[in-house]
Design a protein around this motif. Structure first.
Motif, PDB file in Angstrom:
ATOM      1  N   VAL A  18      44.675  53.674  93.574  1.00 19.53           N
ATOM      2  CA  VAL A  18      43.770  53.007  94.468  1.00 19.53           C
ATOM      3  C   VAL A  18      43.352  51.820  93.817  1.00 19.53           C
ATOM      4  N   ASP A  19      43.124  51.710  92.550  1.00 18.84           N
ATOM      5  CA  ASP A  19      42.799  50.648  91.877  1.00 18.84           C
ATOM      6  C   ASP A  19      43.933  49.464  91.839  1.00 18.84           C
ATOM      7  N   ARG A  20      45.057  49.883  92.020  1.00 26.89           N
ATOM      8  CA  ARG A  20      46.339  48.977  92.203  1.00 26.89           C
ATOM      9  C   ARG A  20      46.479  48.160  93.386  1.00 26.89           C
ATOM     10  N   VAL A  21      45.741  48.721  94.518  1.00 32.52           N
ATOM     11  CA  VAL A  21      45.821  48.111  95.872  1.00 32.52           C
ATOM     12  C   VAL A  21      44.697  47.661  96.510  1.00 32.52           C
ATOM     13  N   ARG A  22      44.771  47.212  97.648  1.00 40.53           N
ATOM     14  CA  ARG A  22      43.527  46.851  98.582  1.00 40.53           C
ATOM     15  C   ARG A  22      43.223  48.378  99.250  1.00 40.53           C
ATOM     16  N   ARG A  23      41.867  48.498  98.674  1.00 38.17           N
ATOM     17  CA  ARG A  23      41.509  49.888  99.239  1.00 38.17           C
ATOM     18  C   ARG A  23      41.265  50.198 100.690  1.00 38.17           C
ATOM     19  N   ARG A  24      40.752  49.121 101.539  1.00 46.24           N
ATOM     20  CA  ARG A  24      40.691  49.152 103.019  1.00 46.24           C
ATOM     21  C   ARG A  24      42.217  49.746 103.559  1.00 46.24           C
ATOM     22  N   ARG A  25      43.290  49.052 103.130  1.00 46.41           N
ATOM     23  CA  ARG A  25      44.531  49.702 103.687  1.00 46.41           C
ATOM     24  C   ARG A  25      44.656  51.347 103.284  1.00 46.41           C
ATOM     25  N   VAL A  26      44.242  51.601 102.209  1.00 42.39           N
ATOM     26  CA  VAL A  26      44.264  53.222 101.901  1.00 42.39           C
ATOM     27  C   VAL A  26      43.515  53.698 102.809  1.00 42.39           C
ATOM     28  N   MET A  27      42.234  53.469 103.324  1.00 42.57           N
ATOM     29  CA  MET A  27      41.327  54.155 104.105  1.00 42.57           C
ATOM     30  C   MET A  27      42.110  54.053 105.535  1.00 42.57           C
ATOM     31  N   ILE A  28      42.635  53.061 106.034  1.00 41.24           N
ATOM     32  CA  ILE A  28      43.245  53.183 107.273  1.00 41.24           C
ATOM     33  C   ILE A  28      44.324  53.982 107.434  1.00 41.24           C
ATOM     34  N   GLY A  29      45.217  54.161 106.283  1.00 38.53           N
ATOM     35  CA  GLY A  29      46.424  55.062 106.463  1.00 38.53           C
ATOM     36  C   GLY A  29      45.990  56.240 106.284  1.00 38.53           C
ATOM     37  N   SER A  30      45.043  56.801 105.609  1.00 42.32           N
ATOM     38  CA  SER A  30      44.568  57.935 105.551  1.00 42.32           C
ATOM     39  C   SER A  30      44.060  58.415 106.906  1.00 42.32           C
ATOM     40  N   ASN A  31      43.262  57.894 107.412  1.00 43.44           N
ATOM     41  CA  ASN A  31      42.633  58.078 108.872  1.00 43.44           C
ATOM     42  C   ASN A  31      43.970  58.447 109.804  1.00 43.44           C
ATOM     43  N   GLY A  63      43.120  67.705 103.231  1.00 45.60           N
ATOM     44  CA  GLY A  63      42.350  67.446 101.967  1.00 45.60           C
ATOM     45  C   GLY A  63      42.977  66.386 101.050  1.00 45.60           C
ATOM     46  N   VAL A  64      44.363  66.471 101.188  1.00 43.15           N
ATOM     47  CA  VAL A  64      45.188  65.476 100.290  1.00 43.15           C
ATOM     48  C   VAL A  64      44.762  64.056 100.808  1.00 43.15           C
ATOM     49  N   PHE A  65      44.492  63.553 102.140  1.00 36.36           N
ATOM     50  CA  PHE A  65      44.386  62.437 102.626  1.00 36.36           C
ATOM     51  C   PHE A  65      42.922  62.068 102.566  1.00 36.36           C
ATOM     52  N   THR A  66      42.126  63.140 102.756  1.00 33.16           N
ATOM     53  CA  THR A  66      40.612  63.043 102.333  1.00 33.16           C
ATOM     54  C   THR A  66      40.507  62.478 100.852  1.00 33.16           C
ATOM     55  N   VAL A  67      41.306  62.954  99.864  1.00 34.17           N
ATOM     56  CA  VAL A  67      41.187  62.616  98.532  1.00 34.17           C
ATOM     57  C   VAL A  67      41.385  60.914  98.537  1.00 34.17           C
ATOM     58  N   PHE A  68      42.357  60.539  99.057  1.00 34.68           N
ATOM     59  CA  PHE A  68      42.578  59.007  98.981  1.00 34.68           C
ATOM     60  C   PHE A  68      41.480  58.135  99.979  1.00 34.68           C
ATOM     61  N   PHE A  69      41.056  58.844 101.016  1.00 33.31           N
ATOM     62  CA  PHE A  69      40.020  57.997 101.737  1.00 33.31           C
ATOM     63  C   PHE A  69      38.749  57.940 100.716  1.00 33.31           C
ATOM     64  N   ASP A  70      38.368  59.064 100.266  1.00 35.24           N
ATOM     65  CA  ASP A  70      36.980  59.082  99.785  1.00 35.24           C
ATOM     66  C   ASP A  70      36.967  58.292  98.400  1.00 35.24           C
ATOM     67  N   VAL A  71      38.227  58.483  97.696  1.00 37.55           N
ATOM     68  CA  VAL A  71      38.286  57.668  96.398  1.00 37.55           C
ATOM     69  C   VAL A  71      38.230  56.050  96.715  1.00 37.55           C
ATOM     70  N   SER A  72      38.898  55.651  97.926  1.00 37.54           N
ATOM     71  CA  SER A  72      38.983  54.382  98.256  1.00 37.54           C
ATOM     72  C   SER A  72      37.560  54.046  98.779  1.00 37.54           C
ATOM     73  N   PRO A 125      39.186  40.990  97.549  1.00 35.27           N
ATOM     74  CA  PRO A 125      39.857  40.550  96.351  1.00 35.27           C
ATOM     75  C   PRO A 125      41.152  41.086  96.102  1.00 35.27           C
ATOM     76  N   ARG A 126      42.124  40.642  95.686  1.00 35.73           N
ATOM     77  CA  ARG A 126      43.577  40.711  95.335  1.00 35.73           C
ATOM     78  C   ARG A 126      43.392  41.692  93.981  1.00 35.73           C
ATOM     79  N   PRO A 127      43.993  43.045  94.196  1.00 39.49           N
ATOM     80  CA  PRO A 127      43.797  43.692  92.953  1.00 39.49           C
ATOM     81  C   PRO A 127      44.656  43.140  91.671  1.00 39.49           C
ATOM     82  N   ALA A 128      44.323  43.447  90.669  1.00 42.20           N
ATOM     83  CA  ALA A 128      45.150  43.317  89.305  1.00 42.20           C
ATOM     84  C   ALA A 128      46.750  43.564  89.601  1.00 42.20           C
ATOM     85  N   GLU A 129      47.375  43.068  88.803  1.00 42.91           N
ATOM     86  CA  GLU A 129      48.786  43.254  88.752  1.00 42.91           C
ATOM     87  C   GLU A 129      49.093  44.625  88.547  1.00 42.91           C
TER      88      GLU A 129
END
Length: 490
Positions: free
Chosen positions: A149-162, A194-203, A274-278
């Motif tokens: 999650v720290d490598r990518v934009r977090r909002r996109r991860v939340m949308i995909g998990s939903n 539970g798997v996708f809830t992990v990614f959503f909650d962390v993001s 903001p754009r995440p780190a490389e």
């Protein structure tokens, strides 16, 4: 001596244009000047030192005022922060979408165990395992999810998990309608959720500080606790009504719809992330996980919070599976009445979330975490008293008090760990806490189910409430107890 300071002789009165008369009386003596002191010949200071000394002399001295300067309050300008948070459009969208999503998830929390009990005649151990199945992915994948999650934009991860959770839940009523739904499929659905809830909650936990800013995190977390409280208030009651009206399998469609609403709200946020780190090469993934672990265990307050609340969480969550068995088999109450009782937990949490910041200001951060969480766990031990009096007379006030007091501890511990963590480590920090906290959750569910099958639900509720309270009070022996306010954001 200047003329203004010299002593002058009084003028004699004049008679017309004649000469001055000499005044009568003795003539005043001239004031003698004190002898001039000879200055000692000291070496002249360099100009830079002399200028610094003159600058210090011009500064106001703290000794001039007899009244000590007031200390800045750790929660100053809280009213202004509240107004600023509510005026922020993007935060309002996130809050509204998450509120709807949590209400739908609360419906599923009641519908899935009820479906297993009534459709497949599941026992205490099976119900405990089903409740635990949704939490098992947290200790397994949360640490790696935080690094990703720290490598990518977090909002996109939340949308995909939903979207993924929407598809999983939509499959349950379809399989039930064609007569192909099995008990093991409910376990698979719970684990997939539970798997996708992990990614959503962390993001989600990593996304909020960047959206609202460091000075608004306390109030933002207080408002987001209203989301959880509203879900506990509306979700169980709505779930109980839907289970009785349309069946447990169709009731989960409400949760699927709620994920669609949350996705639309996330897509409507305008603030650019903001754009995440490389991205690091795959071989560094373990190193990034280790960096998050070192951050949490390297700060005494975070380490104490993690270990004490994890130990308490094993027993604090052990009441959930025995509660369903105790309510349906021992008390013989309907799903609708159980949903209303669980809704009182949300009503109390909603009331407590509005005053949680003032409780934290009064008690301090560390004491609020310890005392509020311990009280919320202790009152659950009063639930078995429903065997001797009316169940409604016991469970409604007990669950209300548990929610009203415990929410202050939740607000304090979430805001504290966000304040002590820099932005680039927010995802990994959240994954560490999710791994331990929610890893203890399924362990507690499984433990509660096994104990209820062995010694009965009432004894399980008493024992787990006592042990959970002791785990929270252990914070008194750690540096976290002495933390009064929230530090500046890292």
């Amino acid at each position: 001596m200047p003329p203004s300071c010299a002593q002058r002789r009084p003028e004699a009165p004049r008679d017309g244009d004649g000469p001055r008369r000499r005044p009568r009386g003795p003539r005043p003596r001239p004031r003698s000047r004190p002898p001039r002191r000879r200055r000692s010949r000291r070496p002249r200071r360099p100009p830079c030192r002399r200028l610094r000394r003159q600058a210090r002399a011009r500064l106001p001295s703290p000794r001039r005022s007899s009244r000590p300067a007031p200390r800045p309050a750790p929660f100053a300008c809280l009213a202004a922060v509240r107004r600023a948070v509510w005026r922020q459009r993007d935060f309002a969208l996130l809050w509204a979408g998450q509120t709807v999503s949590e209400i739908g998830s609360a419906v599923t929390t009641l519908a899935l165990p009820t479906l297993a009990i009534f459709a497949f005649h599941a026992g205490p151990a099976a119900v405990g395992l089903m409740v635990a199945a949704e939490r098992v992915p947290f200790p397994v994948v949360a640490l790696f999810a935080g690094a990703l999650v720290d490598r990518v934009r977090r909002r996109r991860v939340m949308i995909g998990s939903n979207v993924a959770r929407l598809l999983i839940l939509a499959a349950i009523p379809v399989l039930s309608a064609i007569g192909e739904l099995r008990l093991w499929e409910l376990f698979v659905a719970a684990a997939g959720m539970g798997v996708f809830t992990v990614f959503f909650d962390v993001s989600y936990m990593a996304y909020v500080p960047g959206l609202v800013g460091a000075d608004r995190m306390l109030e933002a977390n207080s408002r987001l606790q209203v989301t959880w409280s509203a879900a506990l208030t509306i979700g169980p009651g709505l779930g109980g009504v839907l289970v009785q009206a349309v069946g447990a399998a169709r009731a989960v469609l409400v949760d699927a719809f709620s994920f669609a609403v949350s996705t639309v709200a996330l897509l409507s946020i305008r603030q650019s992330e903001p754009r995440p780190a490389e991205a690091a090469p795959p071989r560094r993934l373990l190193a990034e996980v280790g960096e998050g672990l070192r951050h949490v265990f390297g700060i005494p307050a975070l380490r104490a919070q993690l270990l004490c609340l994890t130990a308490a969480g094993v027993f604090s969550h052990a009441y959930e599976a025995p509660l369903y068995i105790f309510a349906y088999d021992r008390l013989r109450i309907s799903p609708g009445l159980l949903g209303a009782m669980l809704a009182s937990l949300g009503v109390g949490a909603m009331m407590g979330s509005f005053v949680g910041s003032r409780v934290i200001e009064t008690l301090g951060v560390g004491r609020t975490i310890s005392l509020a969480s311990g009280f919320a766990s202790a009152v659950i031990g009063l639930v078995p008293l429903a065997m001797f009096v009316s169940p409604a007379a016991v469970m409604f006030p007990v669950l209300f008090l548990s929610g009203a007091v415990g929410v202050a501890g939740d607000i304090a511990q979430v805001t504290l760990r966000q304040s002590l963590t820099p932005t680039r480590l927010q995802g990994r920090m959240s994954s560490v806490f999710r791994t331990f906290f929610w890893g203890a959750w399924p362990l507690g569910n499984l433990l509660g189910g096994l104990l209820a099958a062995a010694i009965g639900a009432p004894a399980t509720l008493w024992i787990t409430a006592l042990l959970g309270t002791l785990g929270c009070l252990a914070i008194r022996l750690t540096p976290l107890w002495r933390v009064r306010g929230f530090p500046a954001s890292a």
